[in-house]
Design a protein around this motif. Structure first.
Motif, PDB file in Angstrom:
ATOM      1  N   PHE A 238      -3.527  -9.398   0.835  1.00 15.73           N
ATOM      2  CA  PHE A 238      -2.184  -8.967   0.452  1.00 15.73           C
ATOM      3  C   PHE A 238      -2.062  -7.451   0.593  1.00 15.73           C
ATOM      4  O   PHE A 238      -3.059  -6.753   0.754  1.00 15.73           O
ATOM      5  N   ALA A 239      -0.809  -6.970   0.508  1.00 19.02           N
ATOM      6  CA  ALA A 239      -0.536  -5.552   0.708  1.00 19.02           C
ATOM      7  C   ALA A 239      -1.087  -4.689  -0.417  1.00 19.02           C
ATOM      8  O   ALA A 239      -1.253  -3.484  -0.255  1.00 19.02           O
ATOM      9  N   SER A 240      -1.365  -5.279  -1.590  1.00 16.68           N
ATOM     10  CA  SER A 240      -1.921  -4.521  -2.710  1.00 16.68           C
ATOM     11  C   SER A 240      -2.531  -5.506  -3.692  1.00 16.68           C
ATOM     12  O   SER A 240      -2.284  -6.723  -3.598  1.00 16.68           O
ATOM     13  N   GLY A 241      -3.287  -4.978  -4.637  1.00 14.95           N
ATOM     14  CA  GLY A 241      -3.824  -5.825  -5.700  1.00 14.95           C
ATOM     15  C   GLY A 241      -2.697  -6.468  -6.494  1.00 14.95           C
ATOM     16  O   GLY A 241      -2.798  -7.641  -6.903  1.00 14.95           O
TER      17      GLY A 241
ATOM     18  N   SER B 190      -8.243  -6.047  -6.333  1.00 16.46           N
ATOM     19  CA  SER B 190      -7.602  -4.912  -5.692  1.00 16.46           C
ATOM     20  C   SER B 190      -8.657  -4.362  -4.737  1.00 16.46           C
ATOM     21  O   SER B 190      -9.637  -3.757  -5.170  1.00 16.46           O
ATOM     22  N   THR B 191      -8.470  -4.592  -3.430  1.00 16.96           N
ATOM     23  CA  THR B 191      -9.448  -4.098  -2.451  1.00 16.96           C
ATOM     24  C   THR B 191      -9.345  -2.582  -2.276  1.00 16.96           C
ATOM     25  O   THR B 191     -10.164  -1.968  -1.608  1.00 16.96           O
TER      26      THR B 191
ATOM     27  N   THR C 294      -7.060   3.351   1.473  1.00 17.76           N
ATOM     28  CA  THR C 294      -6.123   2.279   1.784  1.00 17.76           C
ATOM     29  C   THR C 294      -5.879   1.414   0.543  1.00 17.76           C
ATOM     30  O   THR C 294      -6.739   1.310  -0.322  1.00 17.76           O
ATOM     31  N   VAL C 295      -4.687   0.830   0.469  1.00 19.70           N
ATOM     32  CA  VAL C 295      -4.298  -0.023  -0.668  1.00 19.70           C
ATOM     33  C   VAL C 295      -4.270  -1.465  -0.172  1.00 19.70           C
ATOM     34  O   VAL C 295      -3.746  -1.739   0.908  1.00 19.70           O
ATOM     35  N   GLY C 296      -4.853  -2.389  -0.953  1.00 23.37           N
ATOM     36  CA  GLY C 296      -4.835  -3.791  -0.536  1.00 23.37           C
ATOM     37  C   GLY C 296      -5.245  -4.728  -1.655  1.00 23.37           C
ATOM     38  O   GLY C 296      -5.758  -4.293  -2.692  1.00 23.37           O
TER      39      GLY C 296
ATOM     40  N   ASP D 176      -4.772  -1.334   7.935  1.00 20.29           N
ATOM     41  CA  ASP D 176      -5.331  -1.412   6.577  1.00 20.29           C
ATOM     42  C   ASP D 176      -6.448  -2.454   6.507  1.00 20.29           C
ATOM     43  O   ASP D 176      -7.463  -2.239   5.852  1.00 20.29           O
ATOM     44  N   CYS D 177      -6.249  -3.577   7.203  1.00 19.51           N
ATOM     45  CA  CYS D 177      -7.291  -4.612   7.222  1.00 19.51           C
ATOM     46  C   CYS D 177      -8.551  -4.086   7.900  1.00 19.51           C
ATOM     47  O   CYS D 177      -9.670  -4.329   7.445  1.00 19.51           O
ATOM     48  N   PHE D 178      -8.364  -3.340   8.987  1.00 16.67           N
ATOM     49  CA  PHE D 178      -9.509  -2.761   9.705  1.00 16.67           C
ATOM     50  C   PHE D 178     -10.283  -1.807   8.787  1.00 16.67           C
ATOM     51  O   PHE D 178     -11.514  -1.855   8.708  1.00 16.67           O
TER      52      PHE D 178
END
Ligand SMILES: *Cc1c(COP(=O)(O)O)cnc(C)c1O
Length: 378
Positions: free
Chosen positions: A71-74, A192-193, A203-205, A234-236
């Motif tokens: 996801f785009a953020s936690g 929260s990655t 990066t936020v994920g 962001d995934c990379f």
């Protein structure tokens, strides 16, 4: 395969089109089809993207999960997990909760008809006591922020399972390197990655994992329907970060243990909260449930809130900042930064001192970290 190998290899086979060893940044929104509806499994990047898929497969393997979603953020991951509930449903939640999660539950989801009861989850019987016939989920963080309290995941899973209550664990603080909630009986894991998994504060994920296909299907539907997905870059970055999670966590923990012992030995420090200290009331549970004690700790210096604010201002290696889990050390004064929105009476009731300081201990040299704290405490 062991953790360190999975982090570097799962989902990350050489690129079938070019042989690229590292998963490419597939910066594309769409995919060319051979004939209408005839494609290679990829149709539109909100729904599916190869860089995101690689990250999802890798992170799922680290949680020993059948399924994973990014996801785009936690917070977006948390919202996807809570979307398993419907208006009228009730959830029991840890009372020492990440502030953004409290805001989502209290200011957004309550308006949508969900209700929440906050309890001290370090005592499993208080969770059992809060269940009603409307309860559909228990939401845990362990260790908690900033008091480093632990919840016994296995004991709480044994309470939830027979009643058909979903158990969700926000595993951001512990990381999959130190704790795997699904193996202990949880149904859903959330991360929260942005923090340790990404590890470089760039990066936020967010991420959810589950073993049950029905839960995965529902969260995947939410991921595509709401669309709070991370971009390929962001995934990379997150995938590059997670490759070194095992080595980073070992260093975070070594430094945190040293800092915790240094602080605990000082006469001008009232209390240190770290699961790896003999003084932590749940040390035995920490040893049973986690494979280490992590990189987060809190402490209360003597001298009141003025001295704590001065210490937080004077550190040089520890940056004064919110967030956690990056390679660089951070110091935070929760009452003036992350936890200011909690009313004082509530903070006092939960034992959250106004003078408390929280450290995210990074992987710099232990000597430099202790020298920095020594000069700031002076
Ligand atoms: C940071 C954090 C979140 C929220 O994650 P974002 O990536 O900032 O949206 C949730 N839970 C915990 C424990 C966190 O530390």
């Amino acid at each position: 395969m062991d953790f360190a190998t999975k982090a570097i290899h799962v989902g990350q086979e050489a690129d079938p089109a070019t042989g690229a060893t590292i998963v490419p940044i597939y910066q594309t929104s769409t995919y060319t089809q051979r004939a209408p509806g005839e494609h290679l499994g990829f149709d539109y990047s909100r729904t599916i993207n190869p860089t995101r898929l690689a990250l999802e497969r890798c992170l799922a393997s680290l949680e020993n999960a059948r399924f994973g979603l990014c996801f785009a953020s936690g917070m977006a991951a948390t919202a996807a997990a809570l979307d398993l509930l419907s208006a009228g449903d009730h959830a029991v939640v840890t009372d020492d909760l990440y502030g953004g999660t409290f805001r989502l539950f209290d200011k957004v989801l309550r308006r949508d008809g969900l209700s929440f009861t906050y309890v001290d989850v370090s005592d499993p019987s208080s969770v059992a006591g809060a269940l009603t016939d409307k309860t559909r989920m228990v939401w845990l963080e362990t260790p908690t922020n900033p008091l480093m309290k632990l919840a016994d995941i296995k004991a709480i899973a044994a309470i939830c399972g027979p009643r058909g209550v979903l158990l969700a664990v926000d595993n951001t603080f512990a990381t999959p390197f130190l704790q795997n909630p699904l193996d202990l009986g949880a149904d859903i894991v959330v991360h929260s990655t942005t923090k340790y998994i990404g590890g470089h504060s760039d990066t936020v994920g967010g991420f959810t994992a589950a073993n049950r296909e029905d839960l995965h299907t529902a969260m995947k539907f939410h991921q595509n329907a709401v669309g709070a997905v991370p971009g390929p870059l962001d995934c990379f970055l997150t995938l590059r970060g997670v490759k070194t999670l095992a080595v980073r966590m070992r260093e975070h923990e070594r430094n945190a243990q040293a800092v915790a012992e240094f602080l605990a030995a000082r006469t001008d420090v009232e209390q240190v909260y770290y699961p790896g200290l003999a003084s932590h009331p749940q040390l035995e549970l920490a040893k049973r449930q986690m494979r280490g004690f992590g990189g987060m700790l809190s402490f209360v210096p003597k001298g009141g809130v003025q001295r704590s604010r001065a210490i937080a201002t004077k550190t040089k290696v520890f940056s004064l900042a919110e967030s956690l889990g990056g390679v660089e050390s951070l110091i935070c004064h929760p009452v003036s930064m992350t936890h200011g929105s909690i009313p004082k009476e509530e903070r006092d009731a939960h034992g959250l001192s106004d003078a408390l300081l929280r450290l995210s201990v990074g992987i710099e040299s232990e000597r430099d970290l202790i020298a920095d704290l020594t000069q700031a405490l002076a």
